[in-house]
Design an enzyme around this catalytic site. Sequence first.
Site, PDB file in Angstrom:
ATOM      1  N   LYS A   1       4.138   1.464  10.505  1.00 40.26           N
ATOM      2  CA  LYS A   1       4.211   2.727   9.757  1.00 40.26           C
ATOM      3  C   LYS A   1       3.724   3.897  10.608  1.00 40.26           C
ATOM      4  CE  LYS A   1       3.891   0.936   5.051  1.00 40.26           C
ATOM      5  NZ  LYS A   1       3.054   0.805   3.857  1.00 40.26           N
TER       6      LYS A   1
ATOM      7  N   ARG B   1       6.063 -12.994   9.588  1.00 36.79           N
ATOM      8  CA  ARG B   1       6.652 -11.661   9.432  1.00 36.79           C
ATOM      9  C   ARG B   1       8.075 -11.672   9.973  1.00 36.79           C
ATOM     10  NH1 ARG B   1       2.878  -7.139  12.028  1.00 36.79           N
ATOM     11  NH2 ARG B   1       4.805  -6.025  11.689  1.00 36.79           N
TER      12      ARG B   1
ATOM     13  N   GLU C   1       0.869  -1.174   0.000  1.00 37.55           N
ATOM     14  CA  GLU C   1       0.000   0.000   0.000  1.00 37.55           C
ATOM     15  C   GLU C   1       0.911   1.231   0.000  1.00 37.55           C
ATOM     16  OE1 GLU C   1      -3.379   2.385   2.594  1.00 37.55           O
ATOM     17  OE2 GLU C   1      -2.608   0.480   3.356  1.00 37.55           O
TER      18      GLU C   1
END
Length: 557
Positions: free
Chosen positions: A272, A262, A35
């Site tokens: 973020k 992850r 994204e």
Amino acid sequence: MEEEKKSLNFIEQIIEDDLANGLKRDQIRFRFPPEPNGYLHVGHTKAICINFGLGEKYNAPVNLRFDDTNPEKEEQEFVDSIMKDVEWLGFKWDKVLYASDYFQQLYDWAVQLIKEEKAYVDEQPSEMITEQRKNPTEPGVESPYRNRPVEESLDLFERMKNGEFEEGAMSLRAKIDMTSPNMNMRDPVMYRILKRPHHRTGTEWKIYPMYDWAHGESDYIEQISHSLCSLEFENHRPLYNWYLDQVYEEGKVKNKQREFARMNVSYMITSKRKLQRLIAEKAVNGWDDPRMPTISGMRRKGFTPAAIRNFIEKVGVAKRENLIELQLLEFCVREDLNKVAKRVMTVVDPVKLIIENYPEGQEEWLETENNPEQENAGTREVPFSRELYIEREDFKEEANNKFFRLKLGGEVRLKSAYIIKGERVEKDENGNITAIYATYDEKSKSGSGTEESLRKVKGTIHWVSAKHAIPVEIRNYDKLFTVEQPDAEKDVDFLNFINPDSVTAVNGFAEPGLKEVAVGEPLQFQRIGYFTKDQDSTDTNFVFNRTVTLKDSYKPE
């Protein structure tokens, strides 16, 4: 063959099984779908290397697709930075695509779901929808709008699209199962009203698809065979498959979502939101600050693509999350830089050395190796003169036999130059040494072939010619945080763990050739560490960032 299978990671095994069960090799296709709401970080490098690495292994195309469904947070700046990062890591995509390319198709499919009574317009506020979902052990409460007539939902959905309602007034929800133990299946929202301009579509759309709806269907449109994502999306997989089942046409590739662990690295954060906070609160100087875990920050610090890819390979593809030691990443960086970095001489805490018996006004250019680890790295010439700078710590007036650097009455070799002997010092009124005086053996020049040049002394130190040296600013970077997991404690603000000494700057002197090196070029400051020229450098101010120290006791298992 059995040995070959054992070496496969679990994702490769899935692909091999799919090939054995009828998937054609030319139907294999992957994608990396970030994204564009921030800069890529160290965690993304794993997804990049897995997807593009599989593309290379199976000679399959890999799309770079931007899942741009939230115009509130997405910008062209982030799109550009992501493309730059992927290219820098050494990967090539087949196509650059965007979820926004499919907005009309996604809308048309949503209309189809309404007609099939699998979706409805809900006029409740989001807080009420959340409340009605309850929890995994308690059945959810159905919306009072769940069974509204199809015609009503079609009319309202079109008017939502046309911008007739305010943000939050209503949403489109899938009609699935309000009793499912998987909360994602409890009538998830598919569309919300957002009257915000989009970085690609402008003000054309007043409604935007939610990530879960857009993501899987985009994979289907692109005929991605294996949709690989991190473990946090594992419980989204039933919804991914449900959405896919609603639009699937016989004969097409049915994309398969699979999850991998992850990558969490010690002393780093990858949220973020928290990275944005570091910038907003001036803890760092932007997304590409060398202390940031972003790819652009690591690049600016001097990490190499080869080192990062090797790091990901060592970490491997796992199903369970664990904390990876930062030392492993730095080990990989150091290992690669040892092979590729040019050796140069820079003095970071200078004291003047005067060779009394070297003729005044004389200078010479001495040949020195660029990198002894590289067969064809070649040599360069560095200037030598009567007055030099050496490291202050490389001299002691008196020292025991275990001190192998310069001392009064003792000998040491100047790297690629002569053997010198410490004679006397000059001090200021506070007793600080301002100059060291020495004599040199003119027959001991390195590489000259004389018997004296082969004479062994126990120590070798680096130096720069005072007359030719260029002043440099050296930024020594350390860990940004003082603890391994700065965001592990929910009740403690991660900013409390900021390392006050995460960057310190000193001024030194370097051999003149450093004027010409390119920004980002890997260098080894001999006997000090690995460095790279920073983008803040100008024609008169040369700035170098420390990438990693020269040695570390860490050894990977």
